[in-house]
Structure formats: C-alpha cells, structure tokens
Scaffold this motif. Sequence first.
Motif, mmCIF file in Angstrom:
data_model
loop_
_atom_site.group_PDB
_atom_site.id
_atom_site.type_symbol
_atom_site.label_atom_id
_atom_site.label_comp_id
_atom_site.label_asym_id
_atom_site.label_seq_id
_atom_site.Cartn_x
_atom_site.Cartn_y
_atom_site.Cartn_z
ATOM 1 N N ASN A 7 -56.194 -36.640 133.650
ATOM 2 C CA ASN A 7 -57.470 -36.230 134.232
ATOM 3 C C ASN A 7 -58.249 -35.309 133.290
ATOM 4 O O ASN A 7 -59.470 -35.398 133.196
ATOM 5 C CB ASN A 7 -57.276 -35.589 135.612
ATOM 6 N N TYR A 8 -57.564 -34.446 132.564
ATOM 7 C CA TYR A 8 -58.233 -33.573 131.601
ATOM 8 C C TYR A 8 -58.616 -34.346 130.350
ATOM 9 O O TYR A 8 -59.687 -34.118 129.767
ATOM 10 C CB TYR A 8 -57.369 -32.362 131.246
ATOM 11 N N LEU A 9 -57.770 -35.263 129.924
ATOM 12 C CA LEU A 9 -58.088 -36.084 128.763
ATOM 13 C C LEU A 9 -59.396 -36.840 129.000
ATOM 14 O O LEU A 9 -60.257 -36.903 128.115
ATOM 15 C CB LEU A 9 -56.934 -37.053 128.482
ATOM 16 N N ALA A 10 -59.582 -37.380 130.194
ATOM 17 C CA ALA A 10 -60.825 -38.069 130.533
ATOM 18 C C ALA A 10 -62.005 -37.092 130.498
ATOM 19 O O ALA A 10 -63.089 -37.431 129.999
ATOM 20 C CB ALA A 10 -60.703 -38.720 131.901
ATOM 21 N N LEU A 11 -61.792 -35.881 130.981
ATOM 22 C CA LEU A 11 -62.828 -34.855 130.985
ATOM 23 C C LEU A 11 -63.214 -34.446 129.559
ATOM 24 O O LEU A 11 -64.378 -34.176 129.266
ATOM 25 C CB LEU A 11 -62.303 -33.644 131.767
ATOM 26 N N PHE A 12 -62.221 -34.416 128.661
ATOM 27 C CA PHE A 12 -62.441 -33.964 127.286
ATOM 28 C C PHE A 12 -62.980 -35.061 126.366
ATOM 29 O O PHE A 12 -63.458 -34.762 125.268
ATOM 30 C CB PHE A 12 -61.142 -33.422 126.685
ATOM 31 N N GLN A 13 -62.878 -36.327 126.764
ATOM 32 C CA GLN A 13 -63.229 -37.434 125.874
ATOM 33 C C GLN A 13 -64.589 -37.295 125.184
ATOM 34 O O GLN A 13 -64.682 -37.578 123.987
ATOM 35 C CB GLN A 13 -63.140 -38.777 126.609
ATOM 36 N N TYR A 15 -65.936 -34.852 123.973
ATOM 37 C CA TYR A 15 -65.832 -33.840 122.920
ATOM 38 C C TYR A 15 -64.788 -34.205 121.866
ATOM 39 O O TYR A 15 -64.575 -33.458 120.921
ATOM 40 C CB TYR A 15 -65.479 -32.482 123.540
ATOM 41 N N MET A 16 -64.153 -35.371 122.057
ATOM 42 C CA MET A 16 -63.058 -35.795 121.178
ATOM 43 C C MET A 16 -63.361 -37.128 120.496
ATOM 44 O O MET A 16 -62.452 -37.825 120.079
ATOM 45 C CB MET A 16 -61.764 -35.926 121.994
ATOM 46 N N GLN A 17 -64.625 -37.474 120.354
ATOM 47 C CA GLN A 17 -64.995 -38.766 119.789
ATOM 48 C C GLN A 17 -64.828 -38.836 118.280
ATOM 49 O O GLN A 17 -64.582 -39.894 117.731
ATOM 50 C CB GLN A 17 -66.443 -39.109 120.158
ATOM 51 N N GLU A 18 -64.996 -37.691 117.605
ATOM 52 C CA GLU A 18 -64.865 -37.650 116.150
ATOM 53 C C GLU A 18 -64.443 -36.245 115.739
ATOM 54 O O GLU A 18 -64.662 -35.283 116.474
ATOM 55 C CB GLU A 18 -66.175 -38.038 115.475
ATOM 56 N N PRO A 19 -63.829 -36.141 114.567
ATOM 57 C CA PRO A 19 -63.425 -34.813 114.104
ATOM 58 C C PRO A 19 -64.623 -34.047 113.542
ATOM 59 O O PRO A 19 -65.554 -34.665 113.036
ATOM 60 C CB PRO A 19 -62.410 -35.120 113.001
ATOM 61 N N PRO A 20 -64.620 -32.728 113.667
ATOM 62 C CA PRO A 20 -63.646 -31.930 114.404
ATOM 63 C C PRO A 20 -63.936 -31.950 115.902
ATOM 64 O O PRO A 20 -65.094 -31.995 116.324
ATOM 65 C CB PRO A 20 -63.839 -30.520 113.837
ATOM 66 N N VAL A 21 -62.900 -31.922 116.680
ATOM 67 C CA VAL A 21 -63.014 -31.902 118.137
ATOM 68 C C VAL A 21 -63.724 -30.617 118.560
ATOM 69 O O VAL A 21 -63.480 -29.543 118.008
ATOM 70 C CB VAL A 21 -61.614 -31.994 118.781
ATOM 71 N N ASP A 22 -64.606 -30.733 119.520
ATOM 72 C CA ASP A 22 -65.356 -29.586 120.050
ATOM 73 C C ASP A 22 -64.484 -28.870 121.091
ATOM 74 O O ASP A 22 -64.556 -29.162 122.282
ATOM 75 C CB ASP A 22 -66.663 -30.057 120.662
ATOM 76 N N VAL A 23 -63.661 -27.932 120.633
ATOM 77 C CA VAL A 23 -62.723 -27.237 121.521
ATOM 78 C C VAL A 23 -63.457 -26.393 122.553
ATOM 79 O O VAL A 23 -63.023 -26.298 123.704
ATOM 80 C CB VAL A 23 -61.693 -26.403 120.724
ATOM 81 N N LEU A 24 -64.590 -25.820 122.179
ATOM 82 C CA LEU A 24 -65.344 -25.007 123.135
ATOM 83 C C LEU A 24 -65.960 -25.890 124.224
ATOM 84 O O LEU A 24 -66.000 -25.498 125.386
ATOM 85 C CB LEU A 24 -66.423 -24.191 122.422
ATOM 86 N N GLY A 25 -66.415 -27.073 123.855
ATOM 87 C CA GLY A 25 -66.925 -28.022 124.843
ATOM 88 C C GLY A 25 -65.831 -28.450 125.804
ATOM 89 O O GLY A 25 -66.064 -28.543 127.018
ATOM 90 N N CYS A 26 -64.634 -28.687 125.277
ATOM 91 C CA CYS A 26 -63.493 -29.051 126.136
ATOM 92 C C CYS A 26 -63.182 -27.921 127.109
ATOM 93 O O CYS A 26 -62.975 -28.160 128.303
ATOM 94 C CB CYS A 26 -62.262 -29.371 125.291
ATOM 95 N N ALA A 27 -63.159 -26.704 126.598
ATOM 96 C CA ALA A 27 -62.843 -25.552 127.450
ATOM 97 C C ALA A 27 -63.895 -25.392 128.551
ATOM 98 O O ALA A 27 -63.545 -25.208 129.721
ATOM 99 C CB ALA A 27 -62.740 -24.280 126.608
ATOM 100 N N ARG A 28 -65.162 -25.497 128.176
ATOM 101 C CA ARG A 28 -66.232 -25.383 129.177
ATOM 102 C C ARG A 28 -66.115 -26.474 130.229
ATOM 103 O O ARG A 28 -66.307 -26.225 131.415
ATOM 104 C CB ARG A 28 -67.611 -25.429 128.510
ATOM 105 N N ALA A 29 -65.803 -27.694 129.791
ATOM 106 C CA ALA A 29 -65.655 -28.812 130.728
ATOM 107 C C ALA A 29 -64.544 -28.536 131.737
ATOM 108 O O ALA A 29 -64.619 -28.962 132.887
ATOM 109 C CB ALA A 29 -65.387 -30.107 129.969
ATOM 110 N N ALA A 30 -63.520 -27.800 131.303
ATOM 111 C CA ALA A 30 -62.402 -27.461 132.187
ATOM 112 C C ALA A 30 -62.688 -26.229 133.039
ATOM 113 O O ALA A 30 -61.902 -25.887 133.919
ATOM 114 C CB ALA A 30 -61.139 -27.229 131.364
ATOM 115 N N GLY A 31 -63.804 -25.549 132.755
ATOM 116 C CA GLY A 31 -64.149 -24.348 133.518
ATOM 117 C C GLY A 31 -63.669 -23.064 132.887
ATOM 118 O O GLY A 31 -63.547 -22.039 133.567
ATOM 119 N N LEU A 32 -63.411 -23.082 131.578
ATOM 120 C CA LEU A 32 -62.923 -21.895 130.869
ATOM 121 C C LEU A 32 -63.898 -21.560 129.744
ATOM 122 O O LEU A 32 -64.076 -22.351 128.820
ATOM 123 C CB LEU A 32 -61.529 -22.152 130.288
ATOM 124 N N GLU A 33 -64.538 -20.407 129.835
ATOM 125 C CA GLU A 33 -65.405 -19.943 128.755
ATOM 126 C C GLU A 33 -64.549 -19.247 127.705
ATOM 127 O O GLU A 33 -63.600 -18.530 128.038
ATOM 128 C CB GLU A 33 -66.475 -18.988 129.277
#
Length: 156
Positions: A7-13, A15-33
């Motif tokens: 479920n998180y992998l789908a949420l992060f996709q 931000y994970m399309q190409e390197p470098p992965v947008d870790v801050l975008g992933c965190a925000r998508a999960a509700g973590l600033e």
Amino acid sequence: MSSIPANYLALFQPYMQEPPVDVLGCARAAGLEVYSVDLPNGVSGMIQRTNGNTFECYVDASEPSVRQRFTAAHELGHFVLHRDSLGQTHEDNYLLRSDGMTNWQETQANRFAADLLMPRELVAEAVEGGTTNVSELARLFNVSELAMGIRLGLKT
C-alpha cells in the motif's frame, strides 16, 4: 521483493519513477514532514510525536546530503513499519541505532531505506543502460558509495 508494504509502495510510486527518488515527496505522501535542522551531537535523525498520532521527522543538517536522505528514508521506515512502537520522541544515532528499537527493527528500517532510495528495478535499468561504476550509480541515486556498494552486494 521490496520491504516496503504494497500500500505504501503504491503511494510512493509517483516519487520513484526515476533516480534520485524523491524521499521528501514519499514522506509527505505518507503524512510525515521532514525537516533538516541542527541536532545534538551523535543524533542523525529523529521522529517526534507532535499531536496524537501525528509525527514530524528531523535529520541533522550538518551531515552530508546523501546521509540526510538515507536518514530520512530510515526514519520513514520506522514511521511506516514501527509506528506503534514509537513513543513521544524516537532518536537514531549516527549508526542509525536507537535505544527504543530492536536490532531487527533497525535492520528493517535500513532495508526499507535502501528499497526506497535504490529500488532494484531502477538500479537494474541504470546498469543495463551502461552505468556500472559504483561511484556513478551512487551519484545518480544521490546515495553514498557505501550504500550503493551494499545494494549491489559488493560490501557487507
């Protein structure tokens, strides 16, 4: 197989399309600033409960950006995998170890961070595309050479 729950992998996709992965975008998508701030000596990252089940993540601004990215991904791993174990404040030292987590939980958070920042599919695509040098791969994914070497199975 990824250590990131589906479920998180789908949420992060996105931000994970190409390197470098947008870790801050992933965190925000999960509700973590995530904030880069000066932390006490020896503390690389921390998660702090701000209100009920709301958390914020802090990474040490004095550390190199590749280290801050890995620390943010590691803390996001704790947030996703171990949220029920997080108290008011969770701190990880420069070795990404914490008094509040077991060695297994720390290992899980490290695997999560590696799977997030260096998805096997993207690493394979980069290698197939001709980027085979550890230093070049590390630069492409914006991670340390050590982290990339471990990901490639070259360092333990």
